[in-house]
Every structure is written in structure tokens, then in C-alpha cells.
Design a protein around this motif. Structure first.
Motif, short mmCIF file in Angstrom:
data_model
loop_
_atom_site.label_atom_id
_atom_site.label_comp_id
_atom_site.label_asym_id
_atom_site.label_seq_id
_atom_site.Cartn_x
_atom_site.Cartn_y
_atom_site.Cartn_z
N ASP A 166 0.87 -1.17 0.00
CA ASP A 166 0.00 0.00 0.00
C ASP A 166 0.92 1.23 0.00
O ASP A 166 1.61 1.50 0.98
N ALA A 168 0.15 4.36 0.08
CA ALA A 168 -0.60 5.55 0.49
C ALA A 168 0.32 6.67 0.95
O ALA A 168 0.03 7.86 0.74
N CYS A 171 1.41 8.70 -2.16
CA CYS A 171 0.39 9.03 -3.15
C CYS A 171 -0.50 10.15 -2.66
O CYS A 171 -0.75 10.28 -1.46
N LYS A 173 -4.06 10.97 -2.27
CA LYS A 173 -5.24 10.12 -2.19
C LYS A 173 -6.39 10.65 -3.04
O LYS A 173 -6.61 11.85 -3.16
N THR A 178 -7.87 2.79 -4.60
CA THR A 178 -6.84 2.04 -3.90
C THR A 178 -5.46 2.63 -4.16
O THR A 178 -5.21 3.22 -5.21
N THR A 179 -4.57 2.49 -3.20
CA THR A 179 -3.18 2.90 -3.37
C THR A 179 -2.27 1.67 -3.33
O THR A 179 -1.06 1.80 -3.12
N CYS A 215 -0.03 5.54 -8.66
CA CYS A 215 -1.04 6.49 -8.19
C CYS A 215 -0.45 7.90 -8.24
O CYS A 215 0.74 8.10 -8.46
N ARG A 246 2.01 4.33 6.05
CA ARG A 246 0.79 4.51 5.24
C ARG A 246 0.20 5.91 5.30
O ARG A 246 -0.96 6.12 4.94
N VAL A 247 0.95 6.89 5.77
CA VAL A 247 0.49 8.28 5.77
C VAL A 247 1.63 9.15 5.25
O VAL A 247 2.81 8.82 5.40
N ARG A 248 1.27 10.29 4.65
CA ARG A 248 2.28 11.19 4.12
C ARG A 248 3.18 11.70 5.23
O ARG A 248 2.73 12.00 6.33
N THR A 285 -6.86 -5.33 -3.25
CA THR A 285 -6.63 -4.67 -1.97
C THR A 285 -5.65 -5.48 -1.14
O THR A 285 -5.38 -6.66 -1.43
N VAL A 289 -7.36 -2.22 3.42
CA VAL A 289 -7.24 -1.16 2.41
C VAL A 289 -8.50 -1.16 1.57
O VAL A 289 -8.96 -2.21 1.11
#
Length: 296
Positions: A166, A168, A171, A173, A178-179, A215, A246-248, A285, A289
Motif C-alpha cells: 500500500d 498511500a 500518493c 489520495k 486504492t493505493t 497512483c 501509510r500516511v504522508r 486490496t 485497504v
């Protein structure tokens, strides 16, 4: 769901290239100059048709991003294709602006879809860490990084990102999208391509990035994380830690678009196109996710 053009139509594949500097990306946008807009207008003009002409593309590049190996398709009425096929390429060359070219076009095999039949997209991101800056003749295609880069460290970090994950954290969002992506290749190489400009060829560092799909902002964010490793501001494990979160991460910059070029799109053998076309539309997925069809 259609596996090909509607009855009475022909699917035409176009292989093309463009300099993204003066475009607001691939996708058509009201009031903005885009690659799709220029191509569709040129097609309508040379085909002398008032019918809608709509292109489907393998990878929707952002504003400022270039392409050397972009692929698109368009479905045309069979009689229109028959009347223009022999001269269409030459007529497009005369009608299109100089910053976009169609290198080849022809009837696509059964099951071909420029977006959904693709099995990978390959990008290159070019960076110069030469203390004097970027070769002036390449300034529109190379990012200048003002610190020396350790290519071995960047490649060590890159190996930790390969595979299905993933992405994410890398990316921008989109709601419901989906990422999850499969990163097939991420490798840095110091080239001698600019040896004439610098005398020693030490200034140009190129990332090859290949995945089943990307993405929004994914390549440019990955490059931003790699540069932090390359110049010693972050340890080798940092990009992998960002991925796992999974977060920026505020430390990771999305680097400027002009260093990025879509180099090639890969497709399976003709007899496998239809199955790939259908498979790629299915939702995928990882645990926890959200699901949706793949994007860029």
C-alpha cells in the motif's frame, strides 16, 4: 463492459511522445492546454469529422511531466478509419504542435486497451548533483540537487520498497481509490550521458521506476524520499519506514515534475491481451485497504 470497440468501429493504437513543459498534464481540462486536448482536436481536424474523438491513455501524466513512450487508443468508425488510415500519421505530423508527436498508429489487436491491457509502466527521473548545476541544454528535463548523492545508499533503500504494498504514504489520495501497487523496479544509476557538458560525466543520476500502475504523485514522492537518503539527511531505512506508516510524511517532498519522463509501457503477447484487460479491471486490496480499480 466492452472488451473492444463497438460494432462497426476500429480500435487504433497510437504511440506518442511529448514535452510536458507547456501542458497542464495529459487529461483534458476546460480552459487549459493539455496533451489529450491537443491530440483530440488534431484528430478531429485531420479526420474532418464532427463526431466525438476520445482517447484512452496508458498513463495520465501530470502537468510538466514528459513522455517518450506513451500509448493511447481511439475507437473510430470503420469507414472513417479506412478512408484516412494511409495518410493519418503524416497529416497529424503537419497539424500537431512541435511539443507532441505521434510516432506510429495502427489497428490494435483484439483485446487491446491502452490502459487496462498494460502490465507495467516505466518512468525515468533525472537528477544532476553536479556542483555547477544542470547542463543548460537539458534544464527542462533534469532536476538539480545541490548536494552530492550516494547512489549505492539510494539503491539499498530502494530494494526495501519493491513488491506489492500500500503506497498511500507516497500518493495523493483520491476518494474511493486504492493505493495498492506492485513496484517491479526502482534502481538508480550514475550515467555518463552528460560527459561532454561536464568533462567527467559525474553529474547525472537517473532513477528507473517500473510498476504495474502508479497512483498520483507516486514516482515524484518516491524520488523525494530517495534523495534524502542519497545526500545523507536520512538513513537507508527511512523510505521503508514511511511506506509502512501509510500516511504522508512532511519530510518527503514531491519533487518537481520536469525531471520525470514516461519512457515505456509494457503489454503482454497479443493472445493474452483480452485476459489482462479483464483482470486489470478487477478490484484489488491488501488487508484493511479500500478497494477500487487501478489508476494511472
Amino acid at each position: 463492459m466492452l472488451d473492444g470497440p463497438a460494432e462497426g468501429s476500429v480500435r487504433v493504437r497510437l504511440d506518442l511522445a511529448y514535452d510536458g513543459a507547456e501542458f497542464s498534464g495529459w487529461a483534458r481540462q476546460p480552459g487549459r492546454r493539455t496533451v489529450q486536448g491537443e491530440l483530440e482536436e488534431a484528430l478531429r481536424t485531420v479526420l474532418r469529422t464532427g463526431l466525438p474523438v476520445e482517447l484512452t491513455v496508458a498513463g495520465r501524466t501530470d502537468a510538466g511531466v514528459h513522455a517518450r513512450g506513451q500509448v493511447a487508443h481511439v475507437d473510430l468508425p470503420a469507414e472513417l478509419w479506412a478512408a484516412h488510415r494511409e495518410k493519418l500519421g503524416r497529416r497529424l505530423a503537419g497539424r500537431l504542435p512541435a511539443d507532441v508527436r505521434v510516432w506510429s498508429l495502427g489497428e490494435a489487436p483484439h483485446g487491446f486497451d491502452a490502459r487496462f491491457a498494460a502490465i507495467w509502466r516505466r518512468y525515468a527521473y533525472r537528477v544532476s548533483d553536479h556542483p555547477g548545476g544542470v547542463d543548460p541544454l537539458r534544464r527542462g528535463h533534469v532536476l538539480w540537487h545541490d548536494r552530492p548523492l550516494d547512489v549505492a545508499a539510494m539503491n539499498e533503500a530502494a530494494r526495501l520498497l519493491l513488491g506489492e504494498h500500500d503506497f498511500a504514504a507516497y500518493c495523493k489520495k483520491r476518494e474511493g481509490a486504492t493505493t495498492v501497487r506492485t513496484l517491479l523496479e526502482l534502481e538508480w544509476e550514475r550515467t555518463t550521458a552528460d560527459a561532454m557538458a561536464h568533462g567527467d560525466g559525474t553529474g547525472l543520476v537517473v532513477a528507473t521506476v517500473r510498476a504495474d500502475a502508479f497512483c498520483h504523485n507516486m514516482v515524484r514522492a518516491l524520488v523525494g524520499a530517495m534523495l534524502l537518503v542519497g545526500d545523507g539527511r536520512r538513513p537507508v531505512g527511512f523510505p521503508g519506514e514511511v511506506l509502512a506508516g501509510r500516511v504522508r510524511n512532511s519530510a518527503v517532498n514531491v519533487v518537481r515534475p520536469h525531471g520525470l519522463t514516461l519512457e515505456e509501457v509494457g503489454y503482454p503477447a497479443d493472445e493474452l491481451l483480452l485476459e489482462r484487460n479483464r483482470t486489470a479491471r478487477r478490484m484489488r486490496t491488501l488487508p484493511g485497504v479500500p478497494v477500487s480499480p487501478p489508476g494511472r
